[in-house]
Design a protein around this motif. Structure first.
Motif, PDB file in Angstrom:
ATOM      1  N   ASP A 145       5.203  -1.344   6.071  1.00 24.21           N
ATOM      2  CA  ASP A 145       3.966  -1.932   6.584  1.00 24.21           C
ATOM      3  C   ASP A 145       4.155  -2.265   8.072  1.00 24.21           C
ATOM      4  O   ASP A 145       5.013  -1.698   8.716  1.00 24.21           O
TER       5      ASP A 145
ATOM      6  N   MET B 229      -4.388  -2.598  14.718  1.00 29.39           N
ATOM      7  CA  MET B 229      -5.395  -1.618  14.279  1.00 29.39           C
ATOM      8  C   MET B 229      -6.561  -1.524  15.267  1.00 29.39           C
ATOM      9  O   MET B 229      -7.142  -0.457  15.435  1.00 29.39           O
TER      10      MET B 229
ATOM     11  N   SER C  40      -8.559 -11.276   4.615  1.00 29.09           N
ATOM     12  CA  SER C  40      -7.650 -10.279   5.170  1.00 29.09           C
ATOM     13  C   SER C  40      -7.932  -9.017   4.381  1.00 29.09           C
ATOM     14  O   SER C  40      -8.027  -9.074   3.142  1.00 29.09           O
ATOM     15  N   GLY C  41      -8.100  -7.893   5.084  1.00 30.69           N
ATOM     16  CA  GLY C  41      -8.536  -6.686   4.391  1.00 30.69           C
ATOM     17  C   GLY C  41      -7.711  -6.390   3.147  1.00 30.69           C
ATOM     18  O   GLY C  41      -8.243  -6.237   2.036  1.00 30.69           O
ATOM     19  N   SER C  42      -6.398  -6.352   3.343  1.00 37.68           N
ATOM     20  CA  SER C  42      -5.527  -5.946   2.228  1.00 37.68           C
ATOM     21  C   SER C  42      -5.568  -6.942   1.072  1.00 37.68           C
ATOM     22  O   SER C  42      -5.141  -6.624  -0.039  1.00 37.68           O
TER      23      SER C  42
ATOM     24  N   LYS D  15     -10.519  -0.690  11.417  1.00 39.59           N
ATOM     25  CA  LYS D  15     -11.752  -1.279  10.870  1.00 39.59           C
ATOM     26  C   LYS D  15     -12.975  -0.632  11.507  1.00 39.59           C
ATOM     27  O   LYS D  15     -12.949  -0.282  12.687  1.00 39.59           O
TER      28      LYS D  15
ATOM     29  N   TYR E  57      -4.161   1.113   4.770  1.00 44.74           N
ATOM     30  CA  TYR E  57      -5.387   0.694   5.468  1.00 44.74           C
ATOM     31  C   TYR E  57      -4.984   0.454   6.913  1.00 44.74           C
ATOM     32  O   TYR E  57      -4.114  -0.355   7.204  1.00 44.74           O
ATOM     33  N   TRP E  58      -5.601   1.169   7.839  1.00 41.07           N
ATOM     34  CA  TRP E  58      -5.317   0.922   9.264  1.00 41.07           C
ATOM     35  C   TRP E  58      -6.535   1.320  10.072  1.00 41.07           C
ATOM     36  O   TRP E  58      -6.799   2.504  10.266  1.00 41.07           O
TER      37      TRP E  58
ATOM     38  N   ILE F 270     -14.639  -7.283   8.140  1.00 39.61           N
ATOM     39  CA  ILE F 270     -13.391  -6.611   7.749  1.00 39.61           C
ATOM     40  C   ILE F 270     -13.700  -5.411   6.843  1.00 39.61           C
ATOM     41  O   ILE F 270     -13.365  -5.365   5.657  1.00 39.61           O
TER      42      ILE F 270
ATOM     43  N   ARG G 144     -12.284 -16.628   9.389  1.00 39.37           N
ATOM     44  CA  ARG G 144     -11.994 -15.923   8.135  1.00 39.37           C
ATOM     45  C   ARG G 144     -12.050 -16.875   6.933  1.00 39.37           C
ATOM     46  O   ARG G 144     -12.591 -16.546   5.887  1.00 39.37           O
TER      47      ARG G 144
ATOM     48  N   ARG H  61      -7.110  -6.034  -2.411  1.00 39.77           N
ATOM     49  CA  ARG H  61      -6.360  -5.269  -3.425  1.00 39.77           C
ATOM     50  C   ARG H  61      -5.500  -6.177  -4.301  1.00 39.77           C
ATOM     51  O   ARG H  61      -5.104  -5.793  -5.391  1.00 39.77           O
TER      52      ARG H  61
ATOM     53  N   SER I 157      -1.321  -7.140  12.613  1.00 40.82           N
ATOM     54  CA  SER I 157      -2.036  -5.965  12.072  1.00 40.82           C
ATOM     55  C   SER I 157      -3.423  -5.875  12.687  1.00 40.82           C
ATOM     56  O   SER I 157      -3.890  -4.799  13.058  1.00 40.82           O
ATOM     57  N   THR I 158      -4.078  -7.034  12.802  1.00 40.55           N
ATOM     58  CA  THR I 158      -5.449  -7.062  13.305  1.00 40.55           C
ATOM     59  C   THR I 158      -5.517  -6.446  14.709  1.00 40.55           C
ATOM     60  O   THR I 158      -6.368  -5.593  14.989  1.00 40.55           O
TER      61      THR I 158
ATOM     62  N   PHE J 233       1.054   6.622   9.259  1.00 40.69           N
ATOM     63  CA  PHE J 233       0.580   5.325   9.763  1.00 40.69           C
ATOM     64  C   PHE J 233       1.428   4.879  10.978  1.00 40.69           C
ATOM     65  O   PHE J 233       0.880   4.453  11.994  1.00 40.69           O
TER      66      PHE J 233
ATOM     67  N   ALA K 242       0.821  -1.215   0.000  1.00 41.83           N
ATOM     68  CA  ALA K 242       0.000   0.000   0.000  1.00 41.83           C
ATOM     69  C   ALA K 242       0.851   1.259   0.000  1.00 41.83           C
ATOM     70  O   ALA K 242       1.921   1.313   0.628  1.00 41.83           O
TER      71      ALA K 242
END
Ligand code: DP6
Length: 386
Positions: A295, A205, A146-148, A21, A18-19, A27, A73, A151, A201-202, A253, A14
């Protein structure tokens, strides 16, 4: 009996992060993000899937190890792909009842802040979509893994729209420009550590959403404008603008990480040294030639144009000597160029192996099906490697 489907899928890094939710189960992010997809010939996840009436239960093998399929997930991704297939009537009812086997591997370190979950879930969801003949956009299903990952469903430059619908139906990825649009755009990934990160990350964030005032400011006042500006910079191939926004967004970030309570620190002294060196390099060059972005880990991803790669690799080699210089740079080949004396003065050579290796890659395509028969599952639907 179903055929075996095998797909490879890319990593994405990225440039607008994205950071945070707004919905942890679906997600759904608090802000839009933008990334570049990196070439699968250098870094990729590979996944084989098949469904059979004789399978007793769903099974998954990751990097050679049997894992549980009962992660929420994973379950969400499989359930949603099947729901799509049912809605599209793309396969018959029986087929949807059969259990699936999934075998997946990455050709790069897992959970080292190298976007492995993004490639992994994009790969899984694309492979399942092909298995169940789903035709519609699957980025919102990859997002459930996973969110990312949403993309990584597209190549080139990609935007993940945060969306506003509570069910997440408008939280999808779209392509800004394909991989052929800016072919000079390359990346150097400086691997400063390949151990698992301290805070995922989860979790990182979640803490930020609960405690960081800076995150609120970022989402409301910074990201919307930056997103529009960087999309314009990508469309116009304006590298200095692209690079400036990329670096500022990475810095913000990580500032959000520090503003979280307890703080989440992902950059190390080596990461900060890389950032310092890039700013000096750009200053001496008289224009912005390289952008860094970090990241949730210590590794730097440098975005730069092909013409500047030889000089920047020489600079990195000078400052970060390696005990294994022949294997230090992997991936794409580039010309060797001696470092100009002006750049020598940026920083003294550091002790060996602070940067373990460098992956030289470029912007690439989205997931692709592999048809040469190099499946990870054998005819019986079991991992070949076992
Ligand atoms: C720093 O997508 O790994 O790489 O949605 O909880 O699985 P989950 O998180 P993940 O977070 C990625 C965060 C980031 C920034 C980015 O890729 O945009």
């Amino acid at each position: 009996m179903s055929e075996i489907i095998t797909v490879i899928a890319p990593v994405n890094i990225a440039v607008i992060k994205y950071w945070g939710k707004r919905d942890e189960d679906l997600i759904l992010p608090l802000n839009d993000s933008v990334s570049a997809t990196l070439d699968t010939s250098i870094m990729c996840a590979k996944t084989s899937v098949c469904a059979r009436p004789e399978f007793k239960e769903d099974g998954i093998w990751l990097n050679g190890k049997k894992e549980s399929f009962y992660s929420p997930r994973l379950q969400n991704c499989l359930r949603e792909i099947k729901a799509r297939a049912a809605a599209e009537k793309s396969v018959n009812e029986d087929f949807l009842q059969w259990k699936v086997h999934v075998c997946s591997e990455n050709n790069f370190p897992t959970a080292a802040g190298l976007a492995s979950s993004a490639a992994g879930y994009a790969c899984l969801v694309t492979a399942l979509a092909k298995l169940y003949k789903v035709k519609s956009d699957v980025s919102s299903i990859a997002r459930l893994g996973s969110g990312s990952a949403c993309r990584s469903v597209y190549g080139g430059f990609v935007r993940w729209h945060a969306g506003t619908n509570p069910d997440g139906s408008d939280s999808v990825a779209t392509q800004i420009a394909d991989q052929a649009h800016w072919p000079e755009m390359q990346a150097l990934i400086l691997v400063a550590g390949d151990t698992k990160k301290k805070t995922s990350s989860t979790v990182g964030m979640r803490i930020a959403v609960e405690t960081s005032e800076l995150l609120k400011h970022r989402i409301k006042h910074c990201v919307p404008q930056r997103t529009e500006e960087i999309i314009q910079a990508i469309k116009e191939k304006d590298f200095p603008k692209f690079a400036e926004i990329t670096m500022k967004d990475s810095n913000q970030f990580h500032a959000v990480g520090l503003d979280s309570y307890p703080p989440c620190v992902y950059m190390t002294d080596v990461s900060h040294l890389v950032s310092y060196v890039i700013h000096k390099y750009n200053e001496i060059s008289g224009s912005i030639k390289v952008a860094y972005t970090f990241d949730a880990g210590p590794n730097a991803c440098l975005y730069l144009l092909e013409k500047d790669v030889p000089q920047v690799i020489s600079l990195i080699k000078h400052i970060f000597p390696s005990s294994n210089p022949d294997k230090f740079v992997t991936g794409l080949q580039s010309k060797e160029e001696p470092l100009s004396p002006v750049f020598m003065s940026i920083c003294e050579p550091q002790k060996q192996d602070l940067i373990k290796y460098v992956i030289h890659t470029k912007v690439g395509d989205g997931p692709t099906e592999i048809t040469d028969g190099s499946h990870l599952l054998n005819e019986a639907g079991l991992p070949k490697a076992e």
